[in-house]
Structure formats: C-alpha cells, structure tokens
Enzyme design. Structure first.
Site, mmCIF file in Angstrom:
data_model
loop_
_atom_site.group_PDB
_atom_site.id
_atom_site.type_symbol
_atom_site.label_atom_id
_atom_site.label_comp_id
_atom_site.label_asym_id
_atom_site.label_seq_id
_atom_site.Cartn_x
_atom_site.Cartn_y
_atom_site.Cartn_z
ATOM 1 N N ASP A 67 0.860 -1.175 0.000
ATOM 2 C CA ASP A 67 0.000 0.000 0.000
ATOM 3 C C ASP A 67 0.906 1.238 0.000
ATOM 4 O OD1 ASP A 67 -2.298 1.633 0.332
ATOM 5 O OD2 ASP A 67 -1.915 1.711 2.482
ATOM 6 N N GLU A 77 -3.495 21.347 -0.312
ATOM 7 C CA GLU A 77 -3.981 22.692 -0.045
ATOM 8 C C GLU A 77 -3.605 23.148 1.351
ATOM 9 O OE1 GLU A 77 -8.133 23.261 -0.976
ATOM 10 O OE2 GLU A 77 -7.435 24.125 -2.851
ATOM 11 N N PHE A 118 -11.902 22.608 -9.205
ATOM 12 C CA PHE A 118 -10.983 21.596 -9.721
ATOM 13 C C PHE A 118 -11.764 20.362 -10.165
ATOM 14 C CE2 PHE A 118 -8.780 17.648 -8.884
ATOM 15 C CZ PHE A 118 -7.550 17.820 -9.480
ATOM 16 N N LYS A 178 -7.000 -5.221 -5.157
ATOM 17 C CA LYS A 178 -5.661 -5.509 -4.644
ATOM 18 C C LYS A 178 -5.484 -7.004 -4.436
ATOM 19 C CE LYS A 178 -4.919 -1.106 -2.187
ATOM 20 N NZ LYS A 178 -4.557 -0.477 -0.896
ATOM 21 N N ASP A 185 -1.518 -0.854 5.927
ATOM 22 C CA ASP A 185 -1.809 -0.348 7.263
ATOM 23 C C ASP A 185 -3.275 -0.060 7.497
ATOM 24 O OD1 ASP A 185 -1.919 1.821 5.518
ATOM 25 O OD2 ASP A 185 -1.418 3.235 7.097
#
Length: 1182
Positions: free
Chosen positions: A388, A479, A520, A774, A794
């Site tokens: 990951d 940001e 955005f 995954k 995790d």
C-alpha cells in the site's frame, strides 16, 4: 417469502424501523465473525487441517500397525506419544491465534449504539442491530453498519466522516442527506419510508438506490451513505437507516476470508513424505521377498527348535507379516520428532523477530510482532512485495519544500528560517531559504502576489477557537500545506464567508470579495478563483498542473515559463503546481458572468458547458511561479526499496490514488527515474485497444533489447473503472508497468499478454484500485507466477490483500488496527521490512533448510542400518540396536545439536546480510532445500549407514579381543555400531555448523557425552537388577568399550565416513578461490578495459510532477454556504455576511436540492493527510 440464502439477491427492499417486515428477507444481522472455529467445530476442523500434512496421516497409519502384536516389534507408545504431542501443540497454537481473533470480534460486536425502538432511543449492541433500524450516531463514534444518512446536526443535513478504516485516509469527507429527510427534526417522523437499492457488493465508491416517501421518489447515491468502519467527526449527531449489516457491509465484503497458509517447505515435505513412504514400501517388499526365500530355503531347517506361530501357515505369509514388521521398524526415516523440532524452531525464530530491538520503534513504543509461527522460513523466499502507499510508504504529511517565484529558485540553502516576526505563524512549519522572508519583508510585488494567490485560491476552511490559534480544515493535504506556507510568510488566511475571504497581509486585515470559484476536477487539473480586492480591481488567480497552466499563459510570460520549467524539473518526486494570475476587465467580467449564469441553469451537458466557460476566462494568464510539495515518505523508504531490489525482490505499489500521485511517489521512492529510456502509456478502454497498445509496447522493448540488454523502460497503463476491475501490473529492472484494466483483464487472451509483459518487469505501480482488486492482483501473481508473495499495508482496505498473499504484514499506523489484526507479522515502519526479509527471513530459511537436510541425513544413516542387517538375520525383522537406543536416538542423542543449528546457525551476520542483498537470492531460487538436495543427503545417509554397518561387521570377522576370544555376540556389535553412528553424526553436524556459539558447543559435544553416560547407566548392573526384562544389555558397554580394537573400529568408521564429505565440501571452494585469484592477477596485467555496452536514453528529459489530490465540488459547497454555521464574526476576522448571495451563487443554489459534493467521475482514493475538509464551524474569535 424471499430468502437471501436460497436466492441471488437482485435488489434490496428495506422498510424503515420495521423489523418484522425486513426479517422476511433473511438479511444478514450485524454480527461479525472473522475467527475460523467455535467450540464445536474446533476439533474436527483443526484435525482436518493438521492431517492435511501427509506426515501426520502417515504416523497415524503406523500407530494402527503397531497395535497389531503379530507384526510389531516396537511398542505403540513410541509413536502415539509424540503424535499426540505434535497434534496438541499445534492445536493449542491455532486455538490461541483464533481466540485473539474471537476477542477482537467480540470487542466490535459489543460496542453500543443508539437504536430507535418503539419511538424512543435505546442502547443496543452492534451485533443486535438489524437492517432497517434507525440509529443515532454521535461525534467521534464508529459507524455500526452501512447506513443511509437521514439527518444531522449540521446545516443542510451535512456530516463529516473519517474513512481511515476503509481506505487508509485520515482526511475527512463530507456526506449530505436528502433535503426531505434532513428537514425531519422529530425522530418520530423518521419511520415512514421505504428504500429499494442495489444488493450487497464490495464497491466502496458506488451506491444506487431510491427512497420512497409520500408517493414521491428520491434518488440515492454514495454521497448519502455512511459505511461501516467510518468515524463521525465534527458533527454532534446524525441519524441513519441501516441498509447493509454485518458480513454484507462493504467493509466486510472487501476483507476476504481467513485462509489456511502452508509454506512451500511444508508442501515439499508432503511430497517427500510420500516418496519416503514409497521408498519404505520398496524396502519392505525387498526384505519380505528375502524372508520368503530364506524361509523356503533355509528357515525350514530351523523349524524343529524355531517352529512357526499358529498364524504362519506358509513362507509367503511369513513374508507378508515381515513386510509390515519392517514398515514399522524402518519408519524412523521420517520420525515424528522431526515435526516437533520444526515447530520448536519456528517458535524460536518468531521470538527472535519479537526480540529484535533494531525493529523497535521508540516514538510509538511499537515492537515487531510475529503473529504466526508457521511462515518464518517463507520470509526468506519472497519474490513479490505488494505494498500500500498511504501510511505505508508515506507519512500522510505534506511539506512545502521549494518554490520558484518570478524566475528565482527558492530552496533549502540556509539555516531554518525564523518566523517570529509573524505572531500567527505555524510553529511546526520549517523552511530553509532566508532570502524569501527578506523578499516578503521588502514587499517584493511578485513574491507578495505569489503568497496572496496561495492564501486566496483554495477551498480550505479555518477554525480559530482562541485568538491566534488557527486550525485549517483542508479538503486535500496539498492545499493545507500551501495555505500554511502562505500563512507563515505573512499572508494569513483568517476567515471566509460564501462571498468574502479575509487575509492578514503582513499584519493588516484585508478582505476580498469572492465572486466565483472555478472548481478543480480531474480533467481540468486546475482551479481558479475570481476576487475583487479592496481597491476594486478584479483578479483571477489560478493554480494547477504545469502543462495545463503553461498552455494558457500570455506570450509575455514565455521566458519566465522556460525558467520556471527548468526549476520544476525536480528529481526528488516532489508534487508541483504552477501559479498564474490575470487582471480582469469589468465589462468583460460582466459579460462572462451572464454566460456562466446561463450555463449553470441548463439541464443537458451542464458540466461540459461550464468547462467551456471556465476555459474561456482562464486564458492569457501571467505566470507567477510554481510550488513543490514533498509527500513525506516514511523514514528509510527509498533505501529499503533499493536494497530489496538488489535482492531481486519485485515491489509493486497498489494504491487508490490517481495516476499522477501514484507516479510521483514512484519517483520519490526511486522506483522510477528520469533517466529511464522510455515511458510507455497504454490507455485503452476496450479489450482490443488494450491488446494493441500492449503489443505495440512489447514490440518496442523487443527492438531495443536487440541493441542492448541494459535498457530501462517504464509502462503506464490507465483505464476506467467498470463493474469489475482487475489490475495487473508488471515491471523490469528499472522498469515500471502500471495496468489499470477493466473486466477485460480476466479474459484469457489478455491475461496471457499481461503475463508475458510481467516476465520483463520488476517495478510496478497500480493506481485507482479497490481493496478487492488488490487481492485479485495478488491472486493472479500467485496463480501464474508460482512465486512467494508478501503484502504489506496499514488500513482496512489492505486486509483482503494481506489475507490473499502468502505472507501478510501489517503496519501499526494511524489508520487503526485492522491490517495488523489480519496480518502474519506487524511492525511500525516500512523500513523494518528490509530487516525482516534479508536478516530474519534469510536466516530462518537458511537454518530450516540446513536443519532438514541434516535431519534426513542422520535418520537415513540410523534407519537403513536395519536394512543391511536384514540380509544377515534371516530377514527376521530383528533390530540392530538396543530398543532404548532406538527410543532415545532422536529424542536425546541427536536432538539438541540439530536444534542448536536450526536456532542459532548463520552463514553471515546481520550487517553483512543487509550489506550484500544478493545473498537473499538462493532462497528465491529454492536452492538450499529441494528435491535434488534431498536426494543428495539421502544418498549421503545411505552411504553412511552402509559404512557404519559393514566396517564393524567386517572388522569383527577378523579381529579378536585381548584375551584371544572373538567378537561374536550381537550386543557388542550393536553397541559398536551405535557408538560409531553417534560420533559420526556429531562430527558431521560440527562440519555443517557455520556459526559457533556456546550453546552449539554445549549441544554438539554434550550429546556424545550424554550418550555415553546414558549408555553405561542403562547397561549397568543396578538398572538390570531393578527391571531385568527391559534392560537385557547388562555390562555390554563396559566390556565392549574397554577393548582397544573396538575403539580402532569406531575411529576407522568415523574417518571413512567423514573424509569424503571433507573433500567434497572444501576442495571446490579452494579451486574456485584459485580461479578467481588467477583471473584478478590477469586483469591487473591487462589493465582496465573499456565497456562497450551502450545505454539508450529517453529523448524527453522533463516530466510533469503535477500531483494534486483534490476533489471536485467543494467550491460549490463553499459558495453555497451550506457547510458554514451562521454566526456573528467580527469584521476584523470575517466581515459580516451580506444579506443576499451574488446572482451567480443564487443561480447555483437553484439546482437540485442535494449537492453532489464529490462527483462519480472524480472519486478516487487521494493521498491521506492529517485532516481534510472538516466541519468549518466558524466561531466568533476572541
């Protein structure tokens, strides 16, 4: 009645707060069970799993045979006691592991939640919650099930959730209830509606349904859902209706099942046990045939004083009984003590991992933990690592690292800047270019405009609970880092309303009128704001990907663009944004606003028309500069990845991030490099397009490999998420392949193409993957590559991958303990993986292989003596040794030396294991213990048994005692053979030992000492007097070993057995040393030779380092004011909100009742940050 257990659920019907109705459908309850056993199923299931080991079944058959007195010459206790011991020890270990899983389940199942029952809220355990229940959640509570948000304490039915348990992200996400339900403040009204929705599935980012209320239909999507595993944040309370519960929740649908894991060595042992059993049967048949022939030709002459038993009716039947007798006698070729020893070794290796202080993380007080004891040696054979990214490779921290302003490159070149001049600065912010602070203080216009843009162009919300203590709630970590940088350099973003933004510019409060936010999205790759400053000037500020901004620049910025472009050519994997602005004409802006108002109210193609309007005004920009943000990696990640690559371990990163972010981390980790020869991009949407792109890139690599074998390439494959996605990624040394494929990846023809590319690949980055995808990637590699896989993560989104891989590793991070609880090993930092594999894994594999090779050798040497003796005892199944020697050989005489070697032996120390990663490769190639090695050690054991038997046998036929009598008795011969065998195997293990410790010395030399002590004790007069029938060898050791000739025979046997091994072991390395030395001397004489290998370089040297984990929709949320509490705020910090929204905002608010905060097309798993958009409850500042 529809039963979910009998019929495939096509759609789900749920009635609010009506358990009787919902129970008709037999929906799953909210009880969670991840443990494998219960009190009734433990014994049968565990025994079934244990008897999957062929050896256990083999010993059970032997035990049954030993219970038959006609064929057994050994007591049944010799088999049943160790067999039961192995089964009990393994069962206790499995029960303990499963008990911890059960405790974890119970902890979750017993959590309390408030449920609406009979018109009032009552506390219920999670496991008692049903589909259709109305539940109330309070701030910081976990979501108990997948629920439909009905109402909340926030305006417009908004609430904020943290999805760390789902996707590993600690940034907050916003959800909004339907207007019709959010207005129902009275809980008694929350009971009169129905929902029809999709059946349970594993899609975390999709939900489709319809709410029926008062003869009206209201569409439902994922933005109305709170999924199990989320945590409610910054919201006092909310109500929701349970749609999916328990194992049908999306979290549990992505977790996968707990699987029984068996190492490659265990599987090989199963095969070898079958072979050994076949070999044992063959020896039994040979000896049985010999017995039949002997009884027919010779034994008949002895029937006068050795008559047959009643059962023995013929020589053939005698041979049949003899066959089974020899099967029992020769079964020690695979003694059950082998499996006891293996379990002891694995337990010891696990404790070594737990005790390793080099894998202890002091900051979090977290030690490495081996949560299983069965997979240690497999750690030394890993070929593929699936990792990951967020929280595993990265720290979820964004750092403002560098910037370029008006052609000046600002980077770390001085001591840490002192921001004490700014009372509102963030004390944690660090920057190392003092000239930038001086430029701000000198009021450099370009620098001031640069930081003004950062302070204005964003969707961050401020919280100021006390004077000067600002907390920024950022929707994206990027940001937050940019606004914090502007804050420290004197442009402090202090407050906002839907129409204004208040900054403190070098201590002066300045309020800007916010006229528009051009939001955005993943296509635009930029965002802009239009503001009016106090002087009345209209300004457009824009930030975005450099390639996007540069295409929209005014020609006057061309020279600055080239300079900034050079500054952006970073090689550290930093995330860059270009910044630009534009002065707007009043008349032009009014005309543009009319166009925007019209586009915002159309029904069809609204998004496309808005994009065109945005594009029109975002032209002719003037470049200000660029920023570079570091997505901070975990300590030692690049070094660890580089070291593991040198060990020929292929590392694949599986992340939910978009392509740009994922690739950026690849560069940060040095998995990707700018000096690669080519980066191929495959972006096909159909099976045919993907096949064509892949075939074309494969042809390119073939062409280049004809020129040179050291070319390096990267392949990036991106696709669109459909009903079922499977990503298959592969990469070659220095090469990166990223496949983001649709369901076509499951097509056999495409799967073969992908596997062909996989053969060329080493480094892989997979983007936009779901948890189940995954696991599918891991499973695909397991199925086709037959390589050992390791998955590390995790978050709960990594659990399925961790369970699917051969070895699962959990990182104890910020995202909860789900990954750790599902893992086989856990620790606090990714860098510890290097030591886990290259040190502990390699040592465990090395030790286990040497242990098994030596164990088979010593047991073949011990057991096959009976085979040779059969030809000299009339094939009567008479044992060579004393029965006590047979019993104690594997338990006492040879057990501790081999255990000492299996626990403590090492060919090199841990420093050299890390310094020379290529030492790891023998484990991947399975060189130390395989079928060939087994045959070699079997042959060595066969030879040793031959010499140990025939040298004493031949010597005793010609030598005599000191008094002139001959050595003719069986007992003297047995003691001589046994003593020779113990000494030979002790010397042999001494030669096999690479690393001597005090314990090894004690075990190896103490074992022969213990043998002689026990031998003289068991054959003493005192023991014989106590139990004469069980100790028949009275005085044999004393009489036999007092003869010098016997010791000469033992010495001769030892030398003849050991010398060939010395020759084979030491002569080849000496010869190789001489060859290397000769080669070095010849090269010194010739001098250095020029290397003729040619390396092809990529033609384009610069890449865009854009990676901005922002999502669409937050601009509209801010300008609508829906995420703000109405409060009186001082004008110094946030000017009073105007009575009416601007026309633009007003028209926007005329759209649908619900605000889609995150459109489906922009759903991704962005990089985690410490916080994202949280409830910005603006409080009056003091």
């Amino acid at each position: 009645m529809t039963l979910c257990s009998l019929y495939l659920e096509k759609e789900r019907h749920v009635k609010a707060n009506a358990r009787d109705y919902n129970d008709k459908f037999s929906y799953a309850d909210n009880y969670i069970k991840t443990s494998k056993y219960n009190i009734f199923t433990f014994l049968p299931i565990n025994l079934f799993e244990q008897f999957q080991r062929v050896a256990n079944a083999y010993f059970l058959v032997l035990l049954i045979l030993q219970l038959i007195p006609e064929i057994s010459s050994l007591s049944w206790f010799t088999t049943i006691v160790p067999l039961v011991l192995v089964l009990v020890i393994t069962a206790v270990k499995d029960a303990t592991d499963d008990y911890f899983r059960y405790k974890s389940d119970q902890q979750v199942n017993n959590r309390q939640s408030q449920v609406l029952i009979s018109g009032s809220l009552q506390n219920e355990k999670w496991m008692n919650i049903r589909v259709g229940d109305i539940i109330k959640l309070e701030n910081n509570q976990f979501v108990a099930a997948d629920i439909l948000l009905l109402s909340s304490s926030e305006p417009y039915g908004l609430c904020y959730i943290e999805t760390a348990e789902l996707d590993g992200e600690t940034n907050l996400k916003v959800r909004q209830a339907l207007t019709v339900t959010s207005d129902l403040g009275d809980i008694s009204k929350l009971i009169d509606f129905d929902v029809i929705c999709e059946p349970p599935n594993n899609k975390l980012d999709k939900f489709t349904g319809t709410l029926y209320w008062r003869d009206n239909k209201y569409p439902l999507d994922n933005e109305k859902m709170l999924l199990r595993g989320c945590v409610l944040r910054n919201t006092e309370w909310c109500f929701g209706m349970v749609i999916f519960a328990g194992l049908q929740t999306k979290l549990m649908q992505n977790c996968g099942r707990t699987k029984f894991k068996m190492t490659n060595i265990d599987k090989l042992m199963n095969t070898l046990v079958l072979w050994i059993f076949a070999f044992l049967i063959s020896m039994g048949i040979i000896l049985a045939i010999g017995n039949t022939i002997w009884e027919t030709q010779t034994g008949i002459n002895f029937q006068v004083f050795l008559p047959w038993d009643n059962l023995q009716s013929s020589a053939v039947f005698s041979g049949f009984l003899t066959f089974w007798s020899y099967v029992i006698i020769l079964n020690t070729v695979v003694p059950i003590s082998l499996y006891i020893s293996v379990e002891i070794l694995r337990l010891g290796h696990s404790y070594f991992i737990n005790w390793d202080w080099n894998m202890y993380h002091s900051q979090t007080n977290t030690a490495a933990v081996a949560r299983t004891t069965t997979l240690n040696e497999e750690l030394g054979q890993v070929e593929f690592i699936f990792s990951d990214k967020t929280g595993t490779l990265t720290q979820n921290i964004m750092v403002f690292s560098k910037c370029s302003i008006n052609g000046a490159h600002r980077m770390a070149k001085t001591a840490c800047v002192d921001f004490s001049f700014n009372p509102l600065c963030d004390k944690k912010f660090k920057f190392y270019d003092g000239s930038l602070v001086e430029a701000v203080k000198l009021e450099d216009p370009a620098v001031q405009e640069f930081f003004r843009l950062l302070a204005l162009c964003h969707t961050v919300m401020p919280e100021e609970k006390r004077e000067g203590h600002l907390v920024y709630q950022a929707q994206s970590p990027d940001e937050g880092a940019l606004v914090t940088a502007a804050r420290n350099f004197g442009f402090v973003f202090r407050a906002r309303t839907p129409e204004t933004i208040t900054l403190y510019e070098m201590g002066r409060a300045v309020t800007y009128q916010l006229l528009a936010i051009l939001d955005f999205n993943n296509v635009r790759k930029r965002m802009s704001v239009i503001v009016r400053n106090p002087q009345g000037q209209l300004k457009l500020y824009s930030k975005g990907a450099d390639t996007i901004i540069f295409d929209r620049l005014d020609p006057s910025s061309e020279d600055l663009m080239y300079t900034t472009s050079e500054h952006l050519n970073v090689r550290e994997g930093l995330r860059t944004l270009a910044l630009a602005y534009k002065d707007l004409d009043e008349h032009y802006f009014e005309v543009w606003m009319k166009k925007l108002l019209f586009a915002s109210t159309v029904i069809e193609n609204r998004e496309e028309q808005l994009a065109d309007i945005y594009e029109e005004i975002e032209q002719g920009l003037k470049l200000l500069g660029a920023t570079a943000i570091e997505d901070k990696l975990q300590e030692g990640v690049p070094e660890t990845i580089a070291c593991l690559n040198l060990a020929d371990i292929k590392i694949w990163v599986l992340t939910g991030d978009k392509l740009e972010t994922a690739m950026n981390i690849g560069y940060s980790c040095n998995m990707l490099r700018n000096d690669m020869n080519e980066v191929f991009v495959i972006s096909g949407h159909t099976l045919l397009e993907v096949q064509q792109d892949a075939a074309g890139d494969a042809d390119k690599t073939d062409d280049v490999f004809e020129e040179t074998i050291i070319a390096e390439y990267a392949l990036v494959i991106n696709g669109h998420s459909l009903v079922r996605n499977v990503m298959v990624m592969t990469g070659l040394t220095g090469t990166m392949f990223v496949f983001f494929l649709q369901a076509h990846a499951l097509e056999p023809q495409l799967e073969h193409v992908l596997l062909e590319l996989a053969c060329l690949c080493k480094t892989v980055i997979c983007c936009r993957v779901t948890p189940l995808q995954k696991a599918q990637v891991v499973d695909l590699v397991k199925k086709h590559k037959r390589a050992i896989t390791l998955a590390i993560g995790d978050g709960a989104n990594d659990v399925s991958m961790i369970k699917t891989a051969h070895i699962g590793v959990g990182i104890s991070g910020q995202e909860g303990m789900q990954a750790v609880l599902a893992s086989d090993y856990s620790f606090a930092q990714f860098r510890y993986l290097q030591r886990l594999l290259l040190v502990h894994g390699r040592w465990s594999y090395f030790r286990m292989c040497n242990f098994l090779c030596y164990f088979f050798y010593k047991n073949f040497s011990f057991t096959l003596v009976h085979f040779w003796y059969g030809f000299f005892c009339g094939f009567s199944a008479q044992t060579v040794y004393d029965q006590w020697f047979i019993t104690l050989y594997n338990i006492v005489y040879t057990s501790l030396p081999v255990l000492g070697m299996g626990l403590f032996d090492q060919d090199v120390n841990d420093q050299n294991s890390l310094r020379y990663p290529s030492l790891y490769k023998p484990g991947q190639q399975n060189l130390l213990f395989n079928k060939n090695q087994f045959f070699l050690y079997t042959l060595q054991g066969l030879g040793t048994s031959f010499l140990v038997f025939f040298i004493p046998y031949g010597a005793f036929s010609v030598i005599v005692k000191e008094d002139g009598s001959s050595f003719s008795d069986h007992q003297t011969f047995a003691v001589t053979v046994a003593t020779s065998l113990v000494i030979v195997v002790s010397v042999q293990i001494g030669l096999e030992t690479h690393y001597w410790t005090t314990i090894n010395h004690l075990f190896i030399w103490g074992s022969p000492t213990a043998y002689f002590a026990i031998l003289f004790t068991l054959q003493s007069n005192g023991i014989f007097a106590l139990v004469p029938t069980n100790f028949p060898f009275i005085g044999t050791a004393r009489n036999c070993l007092s003869e010098k000739s016997v010791w000469l025979v033992i010495l001769l046997t030892t030398v003849v057995c050991v010398v060939p091994i010395l020759v084979v072991t030491f002569l080849p390395p000496l010869a190789l040393f001489q060859q290397v030395r000769h080669l070095q001397q010849s090269r010194k004489k010739q001098g250095p030779q020029e290397q003729n290998l040619r390396r092809v370089r990529r033609t384009s040297s610069r890449r865009s380092a854009y990676a901005f984990s922002h999502q669409q929709g937050y601009g509209e949320l801010i300008t609508s004011g829906k995420n703000m509490r109405m409060s009186t705020v001082s004008t110094a910090h946030s000017p009073e909100r105007t009575a009416h929204n601007s026309n633009w905002v007003g028209n926007v608010l005329k759209r649908k009742n619900e605000v889609s905060c995150i459109s489906d097309e922009s759903i991704e798993a962005p990089e985690s940050s410490n916080r994202a958009i949280q409830t910005p409850k603006l409080q009056p500042t003091e």
